[in-house]
Structure formats: structure tokens, C-alpha cells
Design a protein around this motif. Structure first.
Motif, mmCIF file in Angstrom:
data_model
loop_
_atom_site.group_PDB
_atom_site.id
_atom_site.type_symbol
_atom_site.label_atom_id
_atom_site.label_comp_id
_atom_site.label_asym_id
_atom_site.label_seq_id
_atom_site.Cartn_x
_atom_site.Cartn_y
_atom_site.Cartn_z
ATOM 1 N N ALA A 367 -8.409 -4.501 12.151
ATOM 2 C CA ALA A 367 -7.285 -5.075 11.394
ATOM 3 C C ALA A 367 -5.957 -4.722 12.068
ATOM 4 O O ALA A 367 -5.068 -5.563 12.207
ATOM 5 C CB ALA A 367 -7.307 -4.556 9.955
ATOM 6 N N GLN A 368 -5.826 -3.474 12.518
ATOM 7 C CA GLN A 368 -4.565 -3.024 13.117
ATOM 8 C C GLN A 368 -4.373 -3.618 14.516
ATOM 9 O O GLN A 368 -3.256 -3.965 14.904
ATOM 10 C CB GLN A 368 -4.527 -1.484 13.140
ATOM 11 N N LEU A 399 -6.108 0.251 -1.279
ATOM 12 C CA LEU A 399 -5.094 1.305 -1.449
ATOM 13 C C LEU A 399 -5.717 2.684 -1.599
ATOM 14 O O LEU A 399 -5.078 3.697 -1.333
ATOM 15 C CB LEU A 399 -4.208 0.982 -2.653
ATOM 16 N N LYS A 400 -6.977 2.722 -2.022
ATOM 17 C CA LYS A 400 -7.652 4.023 -2.072
ATOM 18 C C LYS A 400 -7.971 4.499 -0.657
ATOM 19 O O LYS A 400 -7.957 5.693 -0.374
ATOM 20 C CB LYS A 400 -8.929 3.917 -2.887
ATOM 21 N N VAL A 401 -8.270 3.558 0.225
ATOM 22 C CA VAL A 401 -8.538 3.909 1.627
ATOM 23 C C VAL A 401 -7.225 4.321 2.308
ATOM 24 O O VAL A 401 -7.171 5.288 3.066
ATOM 25 C CB VAL A 401 -9.165 2.714 2.380
ATOM 26 N N HIS A 402 -6.169 3.588 2.006
ATOM 27 C CA HIS A 402 -4.862 3.774 2.663
ATOM 28 C C HIS A 402 -3.757 4.030 1.636
ATOM 29 O O HIS A 402 -2.992 3.129 1.312
ATOM 30 C CB HIS A 402 -4.474 2.490 3.413
ATOM 31 N N GLU A 495 4.569 -3.889 9.070
ATOM 32 C CA GLU A 495 3.361 -4.028 8.258
ATOM 33 C C GLU A 495 2.750 -2.654 7.999
ATOM 34 O O GLU A 495 2.634 -1.844 8.907
ATOM 35 C CB GLU A 495 2.357 -4.946 8.976
ATOM 36 N N THR A 496 2.346 -2.401 6.747
ATOM 37 C CA THR A 496 1.690 -1.130 6.442
ATOM 38 C C THR A 496 0.195 -1.238 6.734
ATOM 39 O O THR A 496 -0.354 -2.345 6.854
ATOM 40 C CB THR A 496 1.859 -0.734 4.965
ATOM 41 N N ASP A 497 -0.449 -0.069 6.816
ATOM 42 C CA ASP A 497 -1.895 -0.038 7.060
ATOM 43 C C ASP A 497 -2.651 -0.766 5.944
ATOM 44 O O ASP A 497 -3.613 -1.500 6.206
ATOM 45 C CB ASP A 497 -2.404 1.399 7.249
ATOM 46 N N ALA A 498 -2.176 -0.604 4.691
ATOM 47 C CA ALA A 498 -2.852 -1.276 3.577
ATOM 48 C C ALA A 498 -2.682 -2.792 3.679
ATOM 49 O O ALA A 498 -3.636 -3.544 3.440
ATOM 50 C CB ALA A 498 -2.307 -0.770 2.247
#
Ligand code: ATP
Length: 519
Positions: A367-368, A399-402, A495-498
Motif C-alpha cells: 500500500a505504501q 485504524l487498529k493496525v495503524h 497521506e497517513t499510513d491508515a
């Protein structure tokens, strides 16, 4: 106070809220029920002529998406409505930029204390160090302290300008100064440093026990702590009571004449300590960890167990519940609905992702890489905070992951510099947050050195340029990774990781987990 009188004091305390302003799906804990309990305890104490102080051992931030997305506004406002007198600043108060922490201080009508954090630029204390309270004729000094581990585990983007000083020397000097200036009857440290039984703090920074033992006797009457997220209940001197369960008696720790208390986590309990002060002598009359609507498993006659409440049901305070319900609804709305699908579990459990390559780490890195058009990518295993179960995937799962709102960034490497960088980051051992997760990269090490490296199946060409995706946490030195943010070739996105992971699921569902299985 005057010496010939007897004074009484009740200390109420919680710690490590971690976004739990709302109760869980079983109805356990939650700030509205906490308020009912605390109002009742406060009334009882006042009727008995006690001075009352309500303290928190910190880490209000991070853990529940509904809270995280609103920067813990409901949590800080809820604490204000409950009537907290002060809190310690915890390491997770630095999960957001310092401007957010400033905002949180505005939401709170009580001080966020820490005496051992210095602003490197000015050389001055970055936060309010202590507060002296006047309650029912008693003068009570409360000093805040924060674990020095914050410098290690906190986000370098936000804490780079701060120095975390060793608490012992800071506390000794400050307590002496406060005693000279105010002559308090009681001196308390509210800390976020951890309680480690018999000072066995292992790889952590020294905690409350070490602090109490290292100070001159009578420096602190008590330490109200947090961070280790355990109920501090002792079986005997320097031995933990491993059998403690909600509703049972709890004996706090005492070291070098200083009481040490901590109320597990999440507002599961309110700690209540009743003291008598007579001729300068402080005596603990009673201590309890009062459960807030927690269930325990009760053995039935037929050998099965049944969940029962550990306490008489506490009705949530209706006004506070209504106030928080708006935040809960607003938070839930932001994360509701399915954004994608995965056909098997994506592994992010702590005991896997810090030890071996996992499919979830590869999904995250993919994704990143997509966000920045990278040739390969890396993250540290400790940054993956949860798994994703097979089936429908929601933004809440993401959001729990990131939970950290890191930005996606990239680094354009010259081949030789890349080799030198990977020489460092491929060295982090398993069982550490720093353990490297990677994708489209393979390498071999022998004799403690990098011997071979392939990018996307091709041998590294030292004359070529390669683009690597990375998050802003590791790029700013998080987990001990070399700092990239100041180097040529480094670019951060907004962009955020989430957001990146969410977008990946919307664009690629149904996701086949086997396609991301590490070879
Ligand atoms: P505490 O014990 O105070 O709750 P914690 O739970 O975060 O802290 P650990 O479970 O040991 O402590 O996790 C630390 C690891 O979390 C770090 O090694 C790092 O990999 C990861 N981490 C911490 N902060 C961030 C961040 N802002 N972004 C990404 N990863 C982070």
C-alpha cells in the motif's frame, strides 16, 4: 495544617485511559460510570471530613479509533467533568504533534504535569512541573514525572526538541525546593514510569520502585503511577499478588516509606486510598481498587463458569453519558461501514510481527509503495499494532493496525548509500519493535555483515537509483532507524499510513492473503 489536629485525606486515582472514554461492548468501565462512582466516593469522603484529590497516571491517548480520530477530546473533557485535579504526562501523550498536546491542555481544566521534560531550545521545563493544592486545611504538593523511555519509544518527529531527564535527581531537588517554599503536609508524585516489582525493570527505564528507593526517606509520601498497566497489589514485601481479581482486596506497594499505587488501566478500577495525618505521621487507613462494572468468571455448581459483575452495578452518570454519546456517535460514523474484504487472516499479532515476515506487513508495505511509486519498501514490525481477521474489513480494523497517523514518505537512494543503510536496518533482532519488515527486497547476511542484496529480484546495481517507501516515524529515527528526514532524496507525502492501507483495500478487494505470504 496545625500540628495538634488530626487530618484525613482520600486519594482517588486512575491511569492509562488509552482512549477508553466509552464503555466496551459488554458495558465494562467507561467514564460515565466512573463519574457516578467517583461522585459517590467524594461525597462519602467529604462527609467524613476528608480532603479529596483525584489524580491520573497519564497515557490518556491512543488505543481506540473513536477517541484517536478526535485526538482524545472526549477523554480530556470527560476527565474535566469528572473533576480530576491533575495528571502525569505519559509517553503516549506524544503520539500526536505537540500542538495537539497543547490543545488537550486547553480541553482539560486540570494541569498536565511533568517535571522532568526540558525544552532543549530554551533549557526550561516544557510543562508545568507541580501543583500545590489547599484542601480542607491540608497543603498537598503533587509533582508530575514521565518515563525517560519516551525518548526511545516516542515519535522522534514530535519529541526531538525535548529532553527527558532522570526522575530521581529532578524529584529530589524539586521536592526539597517545594518543601522550603510551601511546607506542604503531603508530597505526592503522580508518575507515568511503571511499577516494576522489586525494581526489576528489565529493559525498561527504572520505574516507581527505583524512584522511591533512591530518594531520601520522607521525600515522597506516595507515588500514584501508570505505564506498566498492572493493578499494583502485593502478596508480601516485593512479591506481587498474582491472584488478584476484580473485587478482591489489594495491598499497595510500599518502598522506603513511600506508598506506590496504580489502578491497572482503561478506567477498569478507581483506586481509593484513605489516610490519616496526625503529628506529621501519615497512616494508610484503607486501600481499595474498586472495579467499574467489570465481569469475572464465577464457577457454577456444575463446573461451568458464568460471567458475573464483580461489583454492584454502577449506573452511568446520565449527563456525562449523553455528553460522551455525541463523541462516540461521531467517532463511530467516521469508521463505520465495510471498505473491503480479505479471504484469510492478515497476521499482525505482536508475537509474530516482531519475529518473522508476515502477510499483513507485506500488504501494508505494498500500500505504501503504491502511494509513492517505490521499488521496494520497509517498516518496523513494532509499528504493526493489530491483525486483520478474515472477512469484511472496516476502517476501524485499519485504524487498529495503524493508530499513529504516520505520513508515508519515500527516499530516493543511490545504490551505495542504500547498501549502507540496509546494512544497519537489516541488523535489528527479532523480539524487538525495530525488527525489519520488508517487501520486494531480499538479502543475505553472514558474519554479522550484509553479503548480498536483491531489489525486486534483481541484484543491487550500485550505480542505479532506487526508491524506498517508509513511514515518517522510522524516517525520523523511530526504533533507532537512521534519520532520513534531513537527507537529500527524502520526500514526505500528506497521506497517513491508515489512509494508504484503507485505499489499498478499496482498490484491491477482495484481497487474497496468499498472494502476500512471505516466501
Ligand atoms: P506503552 O508500553 O507505553 O503502552 P507501547 O505499547 O507503544 O508503549 P511497545 O508495545 O513496546 O510499547 O511498542 C513500542 C513499539 O511501537 C516501537 O518499538 C515501535 O515499533 C512502535 N511504535 C511506537 N510509536 C510508534 C509510532 N508513532 N509509529 C509507528 N510505530 C510506533
Amino acid at each position: 495544617s496545625s500540628t495538634d489536629e488530626i487530618y484525613y485525606l482520600t486519594i482517588l486515582h486512575t491511569n492509562d485511559n488509552h482512549g477508553r472514554f466509552w464503555h466496551n461492548e459488554k458495558g465494562e468501565y467507561g467514564m460515565a460510570a466512573r463519574k457516578t462512582l467517583i461522585d459517590q466516593l467524594r461525597n462519602e469522603a467529604k462527609q467524613k471530613g476528608h480532603a479529596v484529590l483525584l489524580l491520573s497516571g497519564g497515557d490518556i491517548n491512543t488505543g481506540i479509533p473513536e477517541s484517536d480520530l478526535q485526538f482524545a477530546e472526549p477523554d480530556f473533557k470527560g476527565m474535566s467533568l469528572i473533576g480530576y485535579d491533575a495528571m502525569a504526562i505519559g509517553n503516549h501523550e506524544f503520539d500526536n504533534p505537540l500542538s495537539v498536546l497543547k490543545q488537550q491542555q486547553q480541553w482539560a481544566n486540570f494541569p498536565l504535569l511533568s517535571a522532568n521534560i526540558i525544552d532543549k531550545q530554551t533549557g526550561k521545563n516544557a510543562f508545568e512541573q507541580y501543583k500545590v493544592f489547599d484542601k480542607q486545611g491540608l497543603k498537598i504538593a503533587v509533582i508530575g514525572l514521565t518515563t525517560t523511555d519516551t525518548a526511545k519509544i516516542g515519535n522522534p518527529q514530535y519529541i526531538g526538541g525535548l529532553e527527558f531527564k532522570e526522575p530521581v535527581a529532578v524529584t529530589q531537588a524539586l521536592a526539597d525546593k517545594i518543601k522550603q517554599q510551601y511546607q506542604p503536609d503531603i508530597t505526592i508524585a503522580v508518575t507515568h514510569m511503571g511499577h516494576y516489582v522489586d525494581a526489576n525493570y528489565g529493559i525498561n527505564a527504572p520505574g516507581d520502585v527505583t524512584l522511591a528507593r533512591s530518594l531520601e526517606k520522607n521525600t515522597l509520601d506516595m507515588i500514584i503511577g501508570g505505564h506498566s498497566q498492572e493493578p499494583v497489589c502485593m502478596a508480601s514485601e516485593n512479591t506481587n499478588d498474582d491472584n488478584f481479581k476484580p473485587g478482591m482486596a489489594c495491598k499497595p506497594d510500599q518502598q522506603n516509606g513511600t506508598w506506590i499505587m496504580q489502578a491497572h488501566e482503561w478506567g477498569k478500577y478507581v483506586g481509593k486510598a484513605e489516610f490519616k495525618l496526625e503529628n506529621g505521621q501519615l497512616t494508610l487507613l484503607d486501600y481499595k481498587l474498586l472495579p467499574v462494572n467489570l465481569y469475572i468468571h464465577q464457577e457454577q455448581a456444575d463446573g461451568t463458569t458464568k460471567p458475573v459483575l464483580a461489583n454492584e452495578y454502577i449506573t452511568p452518570n446520565p449527563e456525562l453519558k449523553a455528553f460522551l454519546a455525541d463523541y462516540q456517535a461521531k467517532g463511530a460514523k467516521q469508521i463505520e461501514g465495510k471498505i473491503g474484504y480479505v479471504d484469510a487472516k492478515l497476521e499482525g499479532d505482536r508475537n509474530k510481527v516482531r519475529y518473522q515476515q508476515t502477510n499483513l506487513a507485506r500488504v501494508i508495505i505494498t500500500a505504501q509503495m503504491n502511494t509513492v511509486g517505490a521499488d521496494f519498501g520497509i517498516i518496523s514490525g513494532g509499528g504493526v499494532r493489530d491483525s486483520i481477521a478474515a472477512g469484511e474489513v472496516s476502517y476501524k480494523d485499519i485504524l487498529k493496525v495503524h493508530p499513529f497517523k504516520n505520513r508515508i514518505a519515500y527516499m530516493d537512494w543511490q545504490g551505495q548509500d542504500l547498501w549502507d543503510y540496509l546494512e544497519v536496518v537489516t541488523r535489528f533482532p527479532p523480539d524487538s519493535g525495530a525488527y525489519l519488515q520488508y517487501h520486494k527486497l531480499s538479502f543475505e547476511r553472514s558474519d554479522n555483515a550484509l553479503t548480498k542484496m536483491m531489489i525486486n529480484g534483481q541484484k543491487l546495481d550500485k550505480s542505479k537509483t532506487y526508491r524506498m517507501s517508509i513511514n515518517s516515524y522510522n524516517a525520523s529515527g523511530g526504533d533507532g532507524y537512521p534519520v532520513l528526514v534531513t537527507r537529500k532524496g527524502y520526500v514526505s507525502t500528506d497521506e497517513t499510513d491508515a489512509q494508504a492501507l484503507k485505499r489499498f483495500f478499496t482498490e484491491n478487494s477482495p484481497v487474497k492473503a496468499s498472494e502476500f505470504a512471505p516466501q
